[in-house]
Design a protein around this motif. Sequence first.
Motif, PDB file in Angstrom:
ATOM      1  N   VAL A 262       0.866  -1.177   0.000  1.00 49.02           N
ATOM      2  CA  VAL A 262       0.000   0.000   0.000  1.00 49.02           C
ATOM      3  C   VAL A 262       0.906   1.231   0.000  1.00 49.02           C
ATOM      4  CG1 VAL A 262      -1.663   1.312   1.375  1.00 49.02           C
ATOM      5  CG2 VAL A 262      -1.885  -1.167   1.205  1.00 49.02           C
ATOM      6  N   LYS A 263       0.588   2.210  -0.841  1.00 52.23           N
ATOM      7  CA  LYS A 263       1.433   3.412  -0.916  1.00 52.23           C
ATOM      8  C   LYS A 263       1.027   4.405   0.176  1.00 52.23           C
ATOM      9  CE  LYS A 263       3.508   2.250  -4.801  1.00 52.23           C
ATOM     10  NZ  LYS A 263       4.022   1.038  -4.147  1.00 52.23           N
ATOM     11  N   PRO A 264       2.015   4.929   0.892  1.00 48.43           N
ATOM     12  CA  PRO A 264       1.683   5.945   1.894  1.00 48.43           C
ATOM     13  C   PRO A 264       1.230   7.231   1.210  1.00 48.43           C
ATOM     14  CG  PRO A 264       4.068   5.643   1.753  1.00 48.43           C
ATOM     15  CD  PRO A 264       3.456   4.622   0.851  1.00 48.43           C
ATOM     16  N   ARG A 265       0.318   7.956   1.876  1.00 48.00           N
ATOM     17  CA  ARG A 265      -0.129   9.227   1.310  1.00 48.00           C
ATOM     18  C   ARG A 265       0.693  10.386   1.844  1.00 48.00           C
ATOM     19  NH1 ARG A 265      -6.610   7.923   1.958  1.00 48.00           N
ATOM     20  NH2 ARG A 265      -6.739   6.641   0.067  1.00 48.00           N
ATOM     21  N   GLN A 266       1.261  10.156   3.007  1.00 49.06           N
ATOM     22  CA  GLN A 266       1.987  11.223   3.672  1.00 49.06           C
ATOM     23  C   GLN A 266       2.847  10.594   4.745  1.00 49.06           C
ATOM     24  OE1 GLN A 266      -0.879  14.329   4.823  1.00 49.06           O
ATOM     25  NE2 GLN A 266       0.652  15.147   6.094  1.00 49.06           N
ATOM     26  N   GLY A 267       3.922  11.277   5.146  1.00 48.26           N
ATOM     27  CA  GLY A 267       4.743  10.797   6.245  1.00 48.26           C
ATOM     28  C   GLY A 267       5.903   9.951   5.771  1.00 48.26           C
TER      29      GLY A 267
END
Lengths: 293, 256
Positions: B57-62
Amino acid sequence: MNGQLLAQSLVLGILTGGLYGLTSVGLSLIFGIMRIINIAHAALIVLGSYLALALFRSFGLDPLLSILLLIPFFLLLGGAIQWGILDKLSSKDLTLTVLATFGVAIIVEGLQGAIWSSTYVSIRTPYSLSSVQVAGLYIPVVRVMAGLASFVLLAAVFVLLYRTNLGRAIRATTQNRTAAQLVGVHAGFVTTVAFAAGLAMAGAAGPLLGMLYSFYPATHWLLIGKLLAIVVLGGLGSLTGTFAAALVLGVAEQVAGVTLPLEWGPMLFYVLLFGTLIVRPQGFFGAVRRGSL
Amino acid sequence: MSSGNVLEMRQLFAGYGSGGDILRGVDLQIEEGDFMCLIGPNGAGKSTLLRTISGLVKPRQGSIQFRGQEIGGLRPDRVFRLGLAHVPQGRSTFPDMSVWENVLMGAYTLHDRRIRQERLEQACAMFPIVERQRNKVAGLLSGGEQKQVEMARATMTGARMILLDEPTLGLEPRASRTVVEKMQELNASGVTILLVEQNARTGLAASRTGCVMELGRIKLQGHGPTLLQDPEVKRLYLGQGGTMTAPRPPTGQVVA
Ligand SMILES: Nc1ncnc2c1ncn2[C@@H]1O[C@H](COP(=O)(O)OP(=O)(O)O)[C@@H](O)[C@H]1O
Ligand SMILES: [Mg+2]
């Protein structure tokens, strides 16, 4: 019915089955890893036939030898279709991807009609009418060549899939995409390779079919029905099952040709298909998996 | 890596497709050599957290740093090559391959025959089942046996850290115990472990440190046995038989 005729149709059936195997195993490979039916599969086989015919007419290149050129061509074409079109769609919607392969089939058919016209053609080589005599049976040379070439190519594909690292990665991605990614397989790349390999099998089958039967741009619609019947009969996702089903249907078709009334021919595949599915809904080799997924 | 942390997450947000955030600002550090157990109610985002770490899953932020390197958004095969393995929730063998082929697939990225052979021997030593059932089709093994094959496969590259998502789920008690023992053996051999466990009592007892996830955030983090004594953890997660009985936070609660 005489025994000689039966033996003859048995041999012809196995040879035809090999050719069905070459065409349907590619379709099955693509279905396994992408979960889509490549509707364009048969159209691309017919494209292989036309290209072989063009090479034969222009340069006198033997259809068997043209396979060596068609394989790299179809590998590249397959890579381009998968990477350029299907991959972009599959992340959104699988139905859209199937529709895209339908589109490819229509485009390929249309282009063939435009370039080569829509009339029947066939590849006539100097040996097209000769036969070989084996154990008292007369078998047309082209059938022997097409059958043997199919078995050799199929053997190469099975060696690739079962004896090489890349082949293991293809099978792993087919069986569990997530798990494959989690052991370091670049699933996107491997999927493209598998799709290209499936198309290369289609392309290679083109000249072989073209030596045996007349064709025109729309013949692929008849062919894709047969191929789908084979893949389903063998059990979705099982390559060995597909191969076995191809042999069974090849033999059944030939034997029926000499034993049943002519009208039965076109129905035979579907009668066998439904007959089998009633008894064994998962096909010959289709697995009934345990556990999740 | 002055901090001694193998894995550090800061303000991590992630979710699926166009849906809302499932991870809503995860902050978590895991020390080299730790055995950490992550607990939390169903749907808290534990599996999503592991999937985001391993690249599914790709992170959206951080940010996610593994051994000092940013890995947030890398493809899963890349993350794995860096030495971070993930045994996902549910069955994840290659069901039509033999046990032996399954374990060999773990060495897909290794090209040195000698190292591969060495790792195979280590894997067989720790997971005798691999040798015992080597020619059996993996899909026909019991759940506990399959989990062991998956774990053996995950060790083949010599991963420095392994994420395990509810490996004992659905296993009978004896198979569960074997899996827990194997995790402890792996940890003793120097592999850092992040375990997600639905049975909070078993998980926290087996591990060294623990943390609690709720609604996409880490709520508590600490020493495992201490967490076991924490009144709130006790109330929420160690009710009847140690399974999670009270997943719902009070309505209207906003976690800052
Ligand atoms: N593939 C997915 N697509 C969309 N939503 C998902 C997906 N997987 C999980 N979710 C949602 O994400 C939330 C967290 O799920 P998950 O990470 O599996 O929780 P946990 O492992 O803590 O039980 C749930 O609301 C779930 O419905
Ligand atoms: Mg989960």
